[in-house]
Design a protein around this motif. Structure first.
Motif: not given
Ligand code: TMP
Length: 216
Positions: A93-100
């Motif tokens: 999340l901190d690096s801008g990737r969404w998490v599912l």
């Protein structure tokens, strides 16, 4: 960054429900929809997601002759979650990737709370320590009658330690999920999972259009 080049905050989306309701199928659909909108994302699951958490998953899911005490089970779930949150979810999340994520803390309230009768305040204490305020932005709760889920699980073949539980256990789990969804109407969206694949997919798509599209 979306396809149109807009910077958007990375979001955390979870999928919940009793076994056999099709969580992973619908998670894949949501992942595809987001990717088509140019979203970079990570797909993961609980318990699991790191080397340590995957080992804990094996410990938890292996059928055993002797009972596993509810508190030991709860603590193992949160040990796996600690590793997963710190080493995988937050960095993504901190690096801008969404998490599912296929299951998260709601599952501990439903299974160890509802299913195994551990008081919610004990689970909340662990949640505070381990997730430190990390909450899903959106949770899709897939709901079907327990007998429907259990039939699908039986058709899949070999069952894990949870899948061997009695129907009354899953009724408690299901009820607890629904109670949580009633209290958290913004975050948790109920999807009726008993319908045909097309109908369920349309419900999921509606949630994406109503809730997620505005984040893009
Ligand atoms: P699944 O990912 O194949 O559904 O299996 C995971 C099992 O672990 C499932 O039966 C639910 C259970 N579980 C809990 O009891 N508590 C939890 O906090 C989590 C994440 C899963």
């Amino acid at each position: 960054m979306t396809r149109s080049g807009k910077m958007v905050r990375a979001r955390f989306i979870t999928f919940e429900g009793i076994e056999g309701v099709g969580k992973s199928t619908h998670l894949k659909f949501v992942a595809g929809w987001l990717r088509a909108h140019g979203i970079k994302l990570l797909v993961t699951r609980e318990p699991g997601g790191t080397e340590l958490a995957d080992e804990i998953r094996k410990l938890l899911l292996t059928p055993r002759k002797r009972i596993v005490t509810p508190m030991a089970e709860l603590l193992l779930m949160f040990a796996a979650r600690a590793s997963h949150v710190e080493q995988v979810i937050r960095p993504a999340l901190d690096s801008g990737r969404w998490v599912l994520c296929d299951r998260f803390t709601d599952a501990s309230y439903a299974y160890q709370g509802g299913g195994r009768h551990i008081p919610a305040r004990d689970i909340a204490a662990l949640e505070r320590m381990v997730t430190r305020g990390l909450k899903p932005d959106l949770t899709l709760l897939l709901v079907a009658p327990v007998h429907v889920g259990m039939t699908r699980v039986r058709q899949r073949g070999r069952r894990d330690r949870f899948e061997l539980e009695q129907r009354a256990f899953f009724e408690r789990v299901r009820r607890t999920y629904l109670q949580r969804a009633k209290r958290e109407v913004r975050r948790m969206r109920i999807i009726g999972a008993e319908a045909s694949m097309g109908t369920v997919r349309r419900q999921v798509l509606r949630v994406l259009e109503e809730r997620v599209a505005k984040w893009l």
